[in-house]
Motif scaffolding. Structure first.
Motif, PDB file in Angstrom:
ATOM      1  N   VAL A  18       0.789  -1.545  -0.230  1.00  0.00           N
ATOM      2  CA  VAL A  18      -0.138   0.260  -0.114  1.00  0.00           C
ATOM      3  C   VAL A  18       0.789   1.063   0.402  1.00  0.00           C
ATOM      4  N   GLU A  19       2.387   1.200   0.836  1.00  0.00           N
ATOM      5  CA  GLU A  19       2.252   2.396   0.606  1.00  0.00           C
ATOM      6  C   GLU A  19       3.007   2.499  -0.630  1.00  0.00           C
ATOM      7  N   LYS A  20       3.694   1.392  -1.136  1.00  0.00           N
ATOM      8  CA  LYS A  20       4.736   1.606  -2.749  1.00  0.00           C
ATOM      9  C   LYS A  20       3.618   2.304  -3.186  1.00  0.00           C
ATOM     10  N   GLU A  21       2.250   1.585  -3.420  1.00  0.00           N
ATOM     11  CA  GLU A  21       1.466   2.534  -4.395  1.00  0.00           C
ATOM     12  C   GLU A  21       1.399   3.798  -3.935  1.00  0.00           C
ATOM     13  N   GLN A  22       1.534   4.594  -2.510  1.00  0.00           N
ATOM     14  CA  GLN A  22       1.189   6.151  -2.559  1.00  0.00           C
ATOM     15  C   GLN A  22       2.566   6.439  -2.679  1.00  0.00           C
ATOM     16  N   GLU A  23       3.546   5.913  -2.486  1.00  0.00           N
ATOM     17  CA  GLU A  23       4.963   6.679  -3.100  1.00  0.00           C
ATOM     18  C   GLU A  23       4.738   7.064  -4.555  1.00  0.00           C
ATOM     19  N   ASP A  24       4.154   5.763  -5.319  1.00  0.00           N
ATOM     20  CA  ASP A  24       4.091   6.155  -7.288  1.00  0.00           C
ATOM     21  C   ASP A  24       3.724   6.981  -7.254  1.00  0.00           C
ATOM     22  N   TRP A  25       2.075   7.392  -6.433  1.00  0.00           N
ATOM     23  CA  TRP A  25       0.728   8.244  -6.187  1.00  0.00           C
ATOM     24  C   TRP A  25       2.147   9.706  -6.047  1.00  0.00           C
ATOM     25  N   ASN A  26       2.561   9.702  -5.132  1.00  0.00           N
ATOM     26  CA  ASN A  26       3.043  11.331  -4.736  1.00  0.00           C
ATOM     27  C   ASN A  26       4.076  11.292  -6.596  1.00  0.00           C
ATOM     28  N   LYS A  27       5.219  10.142  -6.898  1.00  0.00           N
ATOM     29  CA  LYS A  27       5.834  11.007  -7.749  1.00  0.00           C
ATOM     30  C   LYS A  27       5.138  10.612  -9.329  1.00  0.00           C
ATOM     31  N   LEU A  28       3.920  10.730  -9.045  1.00  0.00           N
ATOM     32  CA  LEU A  28       3.061  11.033  -9.985  1.00  0.00           C
ATOM     33  C   LEU A  28       2.777  12.572 -10.222  1.00  0.00           C
ATOM     34  N   LEU A  29       1.803  12.816  -8.919  1.00  0.00           N
ATOM     35  CA  LEU A  29       1.728  14.328  -8.973  1.00  0.00           C
ATOM     36  C   LEU A  29       2.690  15.058  -8.611  1.00  0.00           C
ATOM     37  N   SER A  30       3.599  14.618  -8.893  1.00  0.00           N
ATOM     38  CA  SER A  30       5.611  15.505  -8.932  1.00  0.00           C
ATOM     39  C   SER A  30       5.299  15.972 -10.297  1.00  0.00           C
ATOM     40  N   SER A  31       5.331  14.647 -11.318  1.00  0.00           N
ATOM     41  CA  SER A  31       6.110  14.861 -12.173  1.00  0.00           C
ATOM     42  C   SER A  31       5.131  15.517 -13.682  1.00  0.00           C
ATOM     43  N   GLN A  32       3.284  14.964 -12.965  1.00  0.00           N
ATOM     44  CA  GLN A  32       2.146  14.894 -14.465  1.00  0.00           C
ATOM     45  C   GLN A  32       1.819  16.520 -13.646  1.00  0.00           C
ATOM     46  N   ILE A  33       1.497  16.274 -12.501  1.00  0.00           N
ATOM     47  CA  ILE A  33       1.148  17.447 -12.107  1.00  0.00           C
ATOM     48  C   ILE A  33       1.491  18.814 -11.900  1.00  0.00           C
ATOM     49  N   LEU A  34       3.223  18.907 -10.763  1.00  0.00           N
ATOM     50  CA  LEU A  34       3.158  20.100 -10.037  1.00  0.00           C
ATOM     51  C   LEU A  34       4.134  20.279 -11.264  1.00  0.00           C
ATOM     52  N   ASP A  35       5.007  20.190 -11.907  1.00  0.00           N
ATOM     53  CA  ASP A  35       6.352  20.277 -12.516  1.00  0.00           C
ATOM     54  C   ASP A  35       6.270  21.135 -13.636  1.00  0.00           C
ATOM     55  N   PRO A  36       4.779  20.337 -14.201  1.00  0.00           N
ATOM     56  CA  PRO A  36       4.144  21.144 -15.650  1.00  0.00           C
ATOM     57  C   PRO A  36       3.676  22.346 -15.228  1.00  0.00           C
ATOM     58  N   LEU A  37       2.686  22.238 -14.748  1.00  0.00           N
ATOM     59  CA  LEU A  37       1.493  23.498 -13.871  1.00  0.00           C
ATOM     60  C   LEU A  37       2.761  24.671 -12.988  1.00  0.00           C
ATOM     61  N   ARG A  38       4.019  24.737 -12.836  1.00  0.00           N
ATOM     62  CA  ARG A  38       4.704  25.550 -12.090  1.00  0.00           C
ATOM     63  C   ARG A  38       5.396  26.070 -13.182  1.00  0.00           C
ATOM     64  N   ALA A  39       5.486  25.294 -13.899  1.00  0.00           N
ATOM     65  CA  ALA A  39       5.946  26.012 -15.618  1.00  0.00           C
ATOM     66  C   ALA A  39       5.937  26.740 -16.095  1.00  0.00           C
ATOM     67  N   MET A  40       3.755  26.413 -16.334  1.00  0.00           N
ATOM     68  CA  MET A  40       3.742  27.444 -17.337  1.00  0.00           C
ATOM     69  C   MET A  40       2.792  28.453 -16.464  1.00  0.00           C
ATOM     70  N   ILE A  41       2.715  28.399 -15.133  1.00  0.00           N
ATOM     71  CA  ILE A  41       2.284  29.733 -13.916  1.00  0.00           C
ATOM     72  C   ILE A  41       3.471  30.783 -14.412  1.00  0.00           C
ATOM     73  N   ALA A  42       4.880  29.939 -14.093  1.00  0.00           N
ATOM     74  CA  ALA A  42       5.999  31.035 -14.040  1.00  0.00           C
ATOM     75  C   ALA A  42       6.526  30.999 -15.424  1.00  0.00           C
ATOM     76  N   GLY A  43       5.841  30.688 -16.675  1.00  0.00           N
ATOM     77  CA  GLY A  43       6.636  30.373 -17.899  1.00  0.00           C
ATOM     78  C   GLY A  43       6.520  31.902 -19.373  1.00  0.00           C
ATOM     79  N   ALA A  44       7.424  31.650 -19.607  1.00  0.00           N
ATOM     80  CA  ALA A  44       7.872  33.435 -20.403  1.00  0.00           C
ATOM     81  C   ALA A  44       7.124  33.679 -21.118  1.00  0.00           C
ATOM     82  N   PRO A  45       6.240  32.902 -21.729  1.00  0.00           N
ATOM     83  CA  PRO A  45       5.639  33.415 -23.624  1.00  0.00           C
ATOM     84  C   PRO A  45       4.269  33.313 -22.580  1.00  0.00           C
ATOM     85  N   LEU A  46       3.506  32.976 -21.058  1.00  0.00           N
ATOM     86  CA  LEU A  46       2.689  34.491 -21.213  1.00  0.00           C
ATOM     87  C   LEU A  46       3.120  35.521 -20.298  1.00  0.00           C
TER      88      LEU A  46
END
Length: 348
Positions: free
Chosen positions: A119-147
């Motif tokens: 169960v904790e391994k699944e939680q760890e994988d979910w945290n990694k997905l949140l970081s790589s698939q949600i947090l990093d891309p959105l932060r890049a868009m928020i602070a991105g130069a084009p916008l």
């Protein structure tokens, strides 16, 4: 009289400049809303379009920030979940290892402790997905130069439009002065004001088109990418919960099975020191049974068993083919009753 007019004119100019300074001070870096037609209907439509795009990109950026904040909270809770779950897993496994006396609680603790690791391994994988698939891309868009670049263009247009609005008032004032006193000085000032207004109009036309195109392109891209991240969030969370549910489902089934096996296990009956004659009976196996422990007796359909004990729990003890053990009473049918002294050769 002319001196008074000049003094009044200078005062009006000073007041106008002070008003513009106050406007600039409190306007910040946003896009200023205005219903004043500075040039013509085409410019007014462009201004309204830019204002709408500026507001929608700001709303989209604010929404991205809200999603990021939520994902950060999910991640923080996830790490606490992993910490607490890992500790519980260790405690369960330790209890199961230290109480190996065939008690059902110890077995259940061991089963659950092992499952919590998954169960904790699944939680760890979910945290990694949140970081790589949600947090990093959105932060890049928020602070991105084009916008930011597109929004800066819109802000420049807004400031230029405010300047043109002020300049239009200046032109009107100079025209009034020429009508009042058409001397060379006033005419020259009017021409200078009109030339500046013409230059502002030309610059606004170019900048307005550029700012509108940039904001529209950025908004379309950000909406598409943000929607993709939102879908990834839903899919990732769904996968996480389904996997955890599958793990816990298997654990529950194993624990219930273990409980049932313990409750239906062959009873331990002490040896009776009695001189009385014990009556056995011959039975035939009507169902196959595979022994799950050394205490149990495997049977095949058609085997004959000498039944020596019958327990109220639904188990019987007997001998078949030289081996003894327990088996379900319902798996055999009685054929003949005989005293223990008559039991001779092995029964097949």
């Amino acid at each position: 009289m002319d001196a008074l007019r000049k003094q009044a004119s200078k005062l009006r100019e000073q007041v106008a400049k002070q008003q513009q300074a106050v406007i600039k001070q409190f306007s910040g870096t946003g896009y200023e809303s205005s219903d004043v037609m500075v040039i013509d209907e085409v410019e007014m439509q462009r201004h309204q379009q830019l204002e709408k795009l500026y507001r929608s990109t700001r709303a989209g950026k604010d929404f991205q920030k809200e999603v990021v904040r939520a994902a950060e909270v999910f991640t923080a809770i996830g790490y606490k979940h992993i910490e607490a779950g890992t500790k519980l897993s260790e405690d369960c496994s330790r209890y199961g290892a230290e109480n190996t006396n065939d008690k059902i609680l110890a077995k259940g603790a061991s089963i659950y402790g092992d499952a919590r690791k998954h169960v904790e391994k699944e939680q760890e994988d979910w945290n990694k997905l949140l970081s790589s698939q949600i947090l990093d891309p959105l932060r890049a868009m928020i602070a991105g130069a084009p916008l930011e670049d597109a929004r800066h263009l819109a802000q420049r247009y807004s400031r230029m439009r405010q300047e043109a609005e002020t300049q239009a008032v200046e032109v009107s004032r100079r025209q009034a002065r020429v009508r009042e006193l058409p001397n060379p000085e006033n005419v020259a000032k009017l021409q200078a004001a009109e030339a500046k207004m013409k230059e502002l109009k030309a610059n606004m036309a170019v900048l307005g088109i550029e700012a509108s195109a940039a904001l529209a392109a950025v908004e379309a891209q950000h909406q598409r990418l943000t929607f993709q991240r939102l879908v990834a969030l839903v899919e990732g969370e769904k996968t996480y919960h389904l996997r955890v549910a599958a793990i816990l489902g298997e654990v529950e089934a194993e624990m219930v099975s273990e409980k049932q096996r313990k409750e239906s296990a062959p009873p331990v009956i002490p040896q009776e020191n009695s001189s009385e004659k014990t009556m056995y009976f011959l039975a035939e196996a009507t169902h196959s049974f595979n022994a799950a422990s050394e205490k149990e007796l495997s049977l095949q359909v058609g085997d004959y068993v000498v039944v020596r004990k019958v327990s109220p729990s639904g188990w019987s003890e007997g001998e078949c083919k030289g081996k003894g053990g327990w088996f379900p009473s319902a798996y055999v049918e009685k054929r003949q009753r005989l005293p223990a002294s008559d039991l001779g050769a092995e029964v097949y």
